[in-house]
Design an enzyme around this catalytic site. Structure first.
Site, PDB file in Angstrom:
ATOM      1  N   GLY A   1       0.435  -1.027   0.215  1.00 44.60           N
ATOM      2  CA  GLY A   1      -0.129   0.169   0.259  1.00 44.60           C
ATOM      3  C   GLY A   1       1.052   1.191   0.082  1.00 44.60           C
ATOM      4  O   GLY A   1      -0.083   2.532   0.523  1.00 44.60           O
TER       5      GLY A   1
ATOM      6  N   ILE B   1      -6.795  -9.877 -11.824  1.00 41.32           N
ATOM      7  CA  ILE B   1      -6.882  -9.437 -13.078  1.00 41.32           C
ATOM      8  C   ILE B   1      -8.569  -9.352 -12.820  1.00 41.32           C
ATOM      9  O   ILE B   1      -9.016 -10.109 -12.416  1.00 41.32           O
ATOM     10  CB  ILE B   1      -6.867 -10.072 -14.190  1.00 41.32           C
TER      11      ILE B   1
ATOM     12  N   HIS C   1       0.724   1.125 -12.851  1.00 40.35           N
ATOM     13  CA  HIS C   1       1.665  -0.723 -13.701  1.00 40.35           C
ATOM     14  C   HIS C   1       3.162   0.147 -13.180  1.00 40.35           C
ATOM     15  O   HIS C   1       3.676   1.047 -13.812  1.00 40.35           O
ATOM     16  CB  HIS C   1       1.283  -0.642 -14.971  1.00 40.35           C
TER      17      HIS C   1
ATOM     18  N   ASN D   1       1.905   3.351  -2.262  1.00 42.20           N
ATOM     19  CA  ASN D   1       1.022   4.220  -3.175  1.00 42.20           C
ATOM     20  C   ASN D   1      -0.115   4.810  -2.573  1.00 42.20           C
ATOM     21  O   ASN D   1       0.013   5.764  -2.528  1.00 42.20           O
ATOM     22  CB  ASN D   1       0.729   3.623  -4.688  1.00 42.20           C
TER      23      ASN D   1
ATOM     24  N   THR E   1      -9.249  -0.163 -19.236  1.00 37.84           N
ATOM     25  CA  THR E   1     -10.104  -0.883 -20.137  1.00 37.84           C
ATOM     26  C   THR E   1     -10.100  -2.146 -19.892  1.00 37.84           C
ATOM     27  O   THR E   1      -9.285  -2.896 -19.372  1.00 37.84           O
ATOM     28  CB  THR E   1      -9.520  -0.644 -21.423  1.00 37.84           C
TER      29      THR E   1
ATOM     30  N   GLU F   1       6.853   6.044  -8.846  1.00 37.78           N
ATOM     31  CA  GLU F   1       4.934   5.865  -8.297  1.00 37.78           C
ATOM     32  C   GLU F   1       4.585   6.975  -7.797  1.00 37.78           C
ATOM     33  O   GLU F   1       3.473   7.272  -7.888  1.00 37.78           O
ATOM     34  CB  GLU F   1       4.818   4.107  -8.278  1.00 37.78           C
TER      35      GLU F   1
HETATM   36  C1  GAR Z   1       3.827  -1.162  -7.082  1.00 36.43           C
HETATM   37  O1  GAR Z   1       4.841  -1.032  -7.560  1.00 36.43           O
HETATM   38  C2  GAR Z   1       2.457  -1.070  -8.228  1.00 36.43           C
HETATM   39  O2  GAR Z   1       2.748  -0.758  -9.488  1.00 36.43           O
HETATM   40  C3  GAR Z   1       2.471  -2.920  -9.020  1.00 36.43           C
HETATM   41  O3  GAR Z   1       2.395  -3.324  -7.081  1.00 36.43           O
HETATM   42  C4  GAR Z   1       3.361  -1.958  -6.472  1.00 36.43           C
HETATM   43  C5  GAR Z   1       2.721  -1.749  -5.444  1.00 36.43           C
HETATM   44  O4  GAR Z   1       3.670  -1.734  -4.757  1.00 36.43           O
HETATM   45  N1  GAR Z   1       1.452  -2.768  -9.800  1.00 36.43           N
HETATM   46  C6  GAR Z   1       1.057  -3.951 -10.108  1.00 36.43           C
HETATM   47  O5  GAR Z   1       1.929  -4.295 -10.618  1.00 36.43           O
HETATM   48  C7  GAR Z   1      -0.464  -3.872 -11.292  1.00 36.43           C
HETATM   49  N2  GAR Z   1      -0.086  -4.697 -11.910  1.00 36.43           N
HETATM   50  P1  GAR Z   1       2.329  -0.544  -3.093  1.00 36.43           P
HETATM   51  O6  GAR Z   1       1.473  -1.674  -2.160  1.00 36.43           O
HETATM   52  O7  GAR Z   1       3.296  -0.322  -2.227  1.00 36.43           O
HETATM   53  O8  GAR Z   1       1.832   0.642  -3.532  1.00 36.43           O
END
Ligand code: GAR
Length: 210
Positions: free
Chosen positions: A13, A89, A106, A15, A138, A171
């Site tokens: 979590g 997904i 992503h 992000n 999408t 990110e």
């Molecule tokens: C992040 O790097 C995000 O970009 C990726 O998972 C991680 C989550 O980190 N998402 C994907 O790969 C989606 N396909 P977080 O839980 O610390 O935000």
């Protein structure tokens, strides 16, 4: 009116936390996880936010789980649904219900490296620039309209972990930015592309980090 946001996450979590800490003009009305023990839920609880755990392993198939998830999201009347490390997904029916108000981050410069293990694959290809993308979701997995991207250099001694850490820093910059633009009503769809209102140079939708 404040933009009501529901966050979906499956893990750490970070992000989600970056979005909270950016003090955006939004109200996070619920944080929902398909994993009851996701660390992101603890962070949300510690901040006094409403949390919901819906264990996907308790349901027979994706369609059933996604229908339940979509109903739960709707209960919170979101203007925007933010996927913040949501690692499942989504079914076509789910995406149809939220299309246009569903954002994802992503860890690659899409359309390169959709799917999983993006950092390993970037290193295996020998790319010199890697990064991350915020896009509308999408039905076409990891190919929705791009809102903002950030690039980082790939170093000769990078491992998947060091590269992931460098990308993650970006990110945490671009996701809050994208959510802010959405909340301000500045994201305009045009022939399947996203333009930023009043940004004729497009410079703000691309950033470079070290
Ligand atoms: C992040 O790097 C995000 O970009 C990726 O998972 C991680 C989550 O980190 N998402 C994907 O790969 C989606 N396909 P977080 O839980 O610390 O935000």
């Amino acid at each position: 009116m404040t933009c009501r946001v529901v966050v979906l996450l499956s893990g750490r979590g970070s992000n989600f936390q970056a979005i909270v800490e950016a003090q955006l003009p939004i109200e996070i009305v619920a944080v929902i996880s398909n994993r009851p023990h996701a660390a992101g839920l603890d962070t949300a609880r510690a901040r006094g936010l409403t949390t919901v755990a819906l264990d996907h392993t308790a349901l027979p198939d994706r369609e059933t789980f996604d229908a339940l998830l979509a109903d739960e999201i709707e209960r919170h009347h979101p203007d925007l649904v933010v996927l913040a490390g949501y690692m499942r997904i989504l079914s076509a029916a789910f995406i149809a219900r939220f299309e246009g108000r569903l954002l994802n981050i992503h860890p690659s410069l899409l359309p390169m490296f959709p799917g999983l293990k993006t950092h390993e694959r970037a290193l295996a290809e020998g790319v010199k620039i890697h990064g991350c993308t915020v896009h509308f979701v999408t039905a076409d997995l990891d190919h929705g309209p791009i809102v903002i991207q950030a690039a980082v250099p790939v170093r000769a001694d990078d491992t998947p972990d060091t590269l992931a850490a460098r990308v993650l820093q970006q990110e945490h910059r671009i996701y809050p930015q994208a959510v802010r633009w959405f909340a301000e009503g500045r994201l305009v769809k045009n022939h399947g592309h996203v333009n930023l209102k009043d940004d004729l140079t497009s410079q703000s939708v691309f950033s470079i980090g070290m």
